[in-house]
Motif scaffolding. Structure first.
Motif, PDB file in Angstrom:
ATOM      1  N   PHE A 166      16.323  65.173  77.293  1.00  0.00           N
ATOM      2  CA  PHE A 166      17.773  65.315  77.399  1.00  0.00           C
ATOM      3  C   PHE A 166      18.236  66.767  77.444  1.00  0.00           C
ATOM      4  N   LEU A 167      19.480  66.929  77.907  1.00  0.00           N
ATOM      5  CA  LEU A 167      20.179  68.203  77.793  1.00  0.00           C
ATOM      6  C   LEU A 167      20.448  68.493  76.317  1.00  0.00           C
ATOM      7  N   ASN A 168      20.830  69.715  76.015  1.00  0.00           N
ATOM      8  CA  ASN A 168      21.108  70.118  74.635  1.00  0.00           C
ATOM      9  C   ASN A 168      22.490  69.598  74.220  1.00  0.00           C
ATOM     10  N   VAL A 169      22.500  68.677  73.267  1.00  0.00           N
ATOM     11  CA  VAL A 169      23.742  68.029  72.851  1.00  0.00           C
ATOM     12  C   VAL A 169      23.864  68.072  71.333  1.00  0.00           C
ATOM     13  N   LYS A 170      25.038  68.423  70.836  1.00  0.00           N
ATOM     14  CA  LYS A 170      25.357  68.365  69.413  1.00  0.00           C
ATOM     15  C   LYS A 170      26.385  67.260  69.197  1.00  0.00           C
ATOM     16  N   ARG A 171      26.173  66.446  68.181  1.00  0.00           N
ATOM     17  CA  ARG A 171      27.033  65.281  67.978  1.00  0.00           C
ATOM     18  C   ARG A 171      27.910  65.430  66.739  1.00  0.00           C
ATOM     19  N   ILE A 172      29.095  64.830  66.838  1.00  0.00           N
ATOM     20  CA  ILE A 172      30.021  64.785  65.712  1.00  0.00           C
ATOM     21  C   ILE A 172      30.495  63.348  65.522  1.00  0.00           C
ATOM     22  N   PRO A 173      30.862  62.960  64.289  1.00  0.00           N
ATOM     23  CA  PRO A 173      31.434  61.625  64.085  1.00  0.00           C
ATOM     24  C   PRO A 173      32.787  61.514  64.780  1.00  0.00           C
ATOM     25  N   VAL A 174      33.197  60.293  65.064  1.00  0.00           N
ATOM     26  CA  VAL A 174      34.549  60.109  65.601  1.00  0.00           C
ATOM     27  C   VAL A 174      35.555  60.406  64.497  1.00  0.00           C
ATOM     28  N   PRO A 175      36.707  60.971  64.837  1.00  0.00           N
ATOM     29  CA  PRO A 175      37.696  61.329  63.812  1.00  0.00           C
ATOM     30  C   PRO A 175      38.483  60.113  63.329  1.00  0.00           C
ATOM     31  N   GLN A 176      38.544  59.976  62.033  1.00  0.00           N
ATOM     32  CA  GLN A 176      39.393  58.985  61.391  1.00  0.00           C
ATOM     33  C   GLN A 176      40.253  59.707  60.357  1.00  0.00           C
ATOM     34  N   LYS A 177      41.231  59.027  59.802  1.00  0.00           N
ATOM     35  CA  LYS A 177      42.120  59.686  58.838  1.00  0.00           C
ATOM     36  C   LYS A 177      41.345  60.215  57.632  1.00  0.00           C
ATOM     37  N   HIS A 178      40.296  59.497  57.220  1.00  0.00           N
ATOM     38  CA  HIS A 178      39.588  59.869  55.994  1.00  0.00           C
ATOM     39  C   HIS A 178      38.576  60.991  56.191  1.00  0.00           C
ATOM     40  N   ASN A 179      38.175  61.280  57.439  1.00  0.00           N
ATOM     41  CA  ASN A 179      37.091  62.245  57.633  1.00  0.00           C
ATOM     42  C   ASN A 179      37.453  63.413  58.538  1.00  0.00           C
ATOM     43  N   LEU A 180      38.725  63.572  58.849  1.00  0.00           N
ATOM     44  CA  LEU A 180      39.110  64.569  59.845  1.00  0.00           C
ATOM     45  C   LEU A 180      38.710  65.984  59.437  1.00  0.00           C
ATOM     46  N   THR A 181      38.902  66.322  58.170  1.00  0.00           N
ATOM     47  CA  THR A 181      38.539  67.668  57.702  1.00  0.00           C
ATOM     48  C   THR A 181      37.061  67.932  57.907  1.00  0.00           C
ATOM     49  N   GLU A 182      36.248  66.923  57.572  1.00  0.00           N
ATOM     50  CA  GLU A 182      34.798  67.049  57.731  1.00  0.00           C
ATOM     51  C   GLU A 182      34.404  67.202  59.202  1.00  0.00           C
ATOM     52  N   VAL A 183      34.984  66.371  60.062  1.00  0.00           N
ATOM     53  CA  VAL A 183      34.638  66.405  61.485  1.00  0.00           C
ATOM     54  C   VAL A 183      35.082  67.725  62.109  1.00  0.00           C
ATOM     55  N   LEU A 184      36.271  68.173  61.765  1.00  0.00           N
ATOM     56  CA  LEU A 184      36.781  69.426  62.307  1.00  0.00           C
ATOM     57  C   LEU A 184      35.906  70.599  61.866  1.00  0.00           C
ATOM     58  N   SER A 185      35.469  70.574  60.624  1.00  0.00           N
ATOM     59  CA  SER A 185      34.592  71.631  60.111  1.00  0.00           C
ATOM     60  C   SER A 185      33.263  71.645  60.865  1.00  0.00           C
ATOM     61  N   LYS A 186      32.721  70.453  61.130  1.00  0.00           N
ATOM     62  CA  LYS A 186      31.454  70.375  61.851  1.00  0.00           C
ATOM     63  C   LYS A 186      31.613  70.874  63.279  1.00  0.00           C
ATOM     64  N   LEU A 187      32.729  70.535  63.929  1.00  0.00           N
ATOM     65  CA  LEU A 187      32.963  71.002  65.288  1.00  0.00           C
ATOM     66  C   LEU A 187      33.089  72.526  65.324  1.00  0.00           C
ATOM     67  N   LYS A 188      33.791  73.097  64.374  1.00  0.00           N
ATOM     68  CA  LYS A 188      33.914  74.553  64.299  1.00  0.00           C
ATOM     69  C   LYS A 188      32.543  75.200  64.164  1.00  0.00           C
ATOM     70  N   GLU A 189      31.699  74.611  63.324  1.00  0.00           N
ATOM     71  CA  GLU A 189      30.346  75.143  63.111  1.00  0.00           C
ATOM     72  C   GLU A 189      29.529  75.080  64.394  1.00  0.00           C
ATOM     73  N   ILE A 190      29.601  73.950  65.093  1.00  0.00           N
ATOM     74  CA  ILE A 190      28.855  73.793  66.345  1.00  0.00           C
ATOM     75  C   ILE A 190      29.297  74.824  67.368  1.00  0.00           C
ATOM     76  N   ILE A 191      30.611  75.006  67.506  1.00  0.00           N
ATOM     77  CA  ILE A 191      31.129  75.952  68.494  1.00  0.00           C
ATOM     78  C   ILE A 191      30.747  77.384  68.140  1.00  0.00           C
ATOM     79  N   SER A 192      30.746  77.702  66.861  1.00  0.00           N
ATOM     80  CA  SER A 192      30.431  79.076  66.450  1.00  0.00           C
ATOM     81  C   SER A 192      28.950  79.397  66.585  1.00  0.00           C
ATOM     82  N   GLU A 193      28.079  78.401  66.487  1.00  0.00           N
ATOM     83  CA  GLU A 193      26.632  78.642  66.478  1.00  0.00           C
ATOM     84  C   GLU A 193      25.955  78.340  67.812  1.00  0.00           C
ATOM     85  N   ASN A 194      26.703  77.835  68.790  1.00  0.00           N
ATOM     86  CA  ASN A 194      26.108  77.461  70.076  1.00  0.00           C
ATOM     87  C   ASN A 194      26.987  77.937  71.220  1.00  0.00           C
ATOM     88  N   ASN A 195      26.382  78.040  72.387  1.00  0.00           N
ATOM     89  CA  ASN A 195      27.136  78.353  73.600  1.00  0.00           C
ATOM     90  C   ASN A 195      27.599  77.041  74.228  1.00  0.00           C
TER      91      ASN A 195
END
Length: 421
Positions: A166-195
């Motif tokens: 496969f191509l290089n893929v990073k995955r995140i959970p789908v956003p729900q009301k209870h996990n949005l902070t966690e998902v957003l934090s993970k997305l920020k981390e992925i964007i900061s550490e990868n092109n």
């Protein structure tokens, strides 16, 4: 010999383990929301044949449009040529797509629509002199069976043997009301550490995952973050597009619109194989250059097939009609009423509806393609209702023209199935 017997000699079916599968059912006719097998048994098509025949099988308006086109132009190479159905379809699409999507590229199915979208995104950055080699996608998403589309899909039941390629893929959970902070934090981390080149997502509904819904406000936040970091947003509306979520496209529930949108299935109303990858003017402009190699060198032999285009034009005319819009609202009301009736049943874990989509999660553990799932499928077919459970999820996504009586028969059949699980 029956069709089933003749079929067995030479045909390899999709999503089928032929060692254990029962013989396929030979279908000889379909009209409206109904299909008939070679023995004359009637079935209600409760999923519009994989969300394609949304205006009903053998719709007279679409048949007429395709028949008329067949007398004028059947097929022509779309490199160096154009034709009236393609041009007219582009104009029809511009009237209903998000306004910043200004260019359409023709493919031949949902997987290749996503494949083209991924290639557009990767080459977009390449043409700008940036090497961005990482894609972002949701866990449990499904985007098709070609390699790029598989790469961003998260359902290993389909992809297991191929994951090393496969191509290089990073995955995140789908956003729900209870996990949005966690998902957003993970997305920020992925964007900061990868092109990161692009985020590929099914907006609001993950179809193959079991018609799982996610939070619109949460998805909006993720899209905004991607835009801030020049990560292209690719909306896979192959399943959700053309009215199924109550709006023409699920992306209409969001303020932040995709840079690229993938369309197929109901695009041609179940009549022909075709898909479209739509993009913004900004994406398109990145391919304009005196250097030929910076063009998008991607093609399909049947790109913009005139017959498929004529079916799509007729389909859009139906979609935007008052009659079909009223049908969508009617089905939505009936789904909500059935949800209220069934949600307290002890065998029901959850119910959800959006537009013409209804999904029910059974309160039992089931394999995606296991014995209990097959028992349910056989029960539905014996009752004359075509539904395909996704693991322990039973869903309905009917043609817009389905009658109230036909829809109530589907509901009753689902209710009766609860006694056998």
């Amino acid at each position: 010999m029956t069709l089933s017997e003749r079929d067995k000699k030479h045909i390899w079916h999709p999503l089928t383990q032929h060692q254990t599968a029962t013989p396929p059912i030979g279908i000889v006719k379909a009209k409206g929301a109904l299909m008939w097998d070679e023995n004359g048994k009637e079935y209600i098509d409760g999923i519009a044949s994989w969300y394609t025949a949304m205006y009903g099988h053998c719709n007279d308006a679409i048949i007429t449009a395709v028949s008329n086109q067949l007398k004028e132009l059947d097929q022509i190479v779309f490199t160096g040529f154009t034709h009236k159905p393609a041009v007219e379809l582009s104009e029809k699409l511009m009237a209903i797509l998000p306004s910043h999507l200004q260019k359409i590229f023709f493919n031949d199915n949902g997987s290749t629509a996503v494949e083209a979208g991924i290639k557009m995104a990767l080459q977009y950055h390449f043409n700008k002199g940036e090497k961005r080699n990482t894609l972002i996608a949701f866990e449990d998403g499904f985007h098709g069976d070609t390699f790029g589309a598989m790469s961003v899909s998260g359902l290993s039941v389909y992809n297991g043997p191929f994951e090393d390629f496969f191509l290089n893929v990073k995955r995140i959970p789908v956003p729900q009301k209870h996990n949005l902070t966690e998902v957003l934090s993970k997305l920020k981390e992925i964007i900061s550490e990868n092109n990161c080149a692009a985020f590929v997502y099914e907006p609001l509904v993950q179809g193959a995952a079991g018609m799982k819904f996610h939070n619109a406000e949460g998805l909006e936040t993720l899209l905004q973050l991607c835009k801030e970091n020049e990560v292209l947003c690719i909306a896979d509306e192959v399943m959700t597009g053309f009215g199924k979520t109550g709006t023409n496209f699920a992306s209409e529930y969001l303020k932040t619109q995709p840079d690229i949108m993938c369309l197929s299935k109901a695009l041609t109303a179940g009549v022909a194989a075709m898909s479209i990858t739509a993009c913004s003017q900004v994406v398109f402009d990145a391919f304009l250059d005196d250097e030929i190699a910076k063009g998008f060198f991607h093609a399909h032999t049947y790109s913009a097939n005139p017959l498929a285009c004529s079916a799509a034009i007729a389909g859009i005319d139906l979609l935007t009609s008052a009659e079909i819009q009223n049908d969508i609202l009617r089905i939505e009301r009936l789904h909500k009423a059935f949800s209220e009736k069934i949600k307290a049943h002890k065998k029901v874990a959850a119910v959800r509806t959006l537009g013409v989509i209804f999904a029910l999660d059974l309160n039992v553990e089931m394999e995606r393609y296991g014995t209990l799932r097959n028992i349910l499928f056989d029960h539905f077919m014996a009752e004359g209702v075509f539904l395909r459970p996704l693991g322990n999820t039973v869903y309905i996504l009917p043609p817009y023209i389905i009658s109230n009586d036909q829809l109530h028969k589907i509901y009753n059949t689902i209710e009766s199935a609860l006694s056998i699980v």
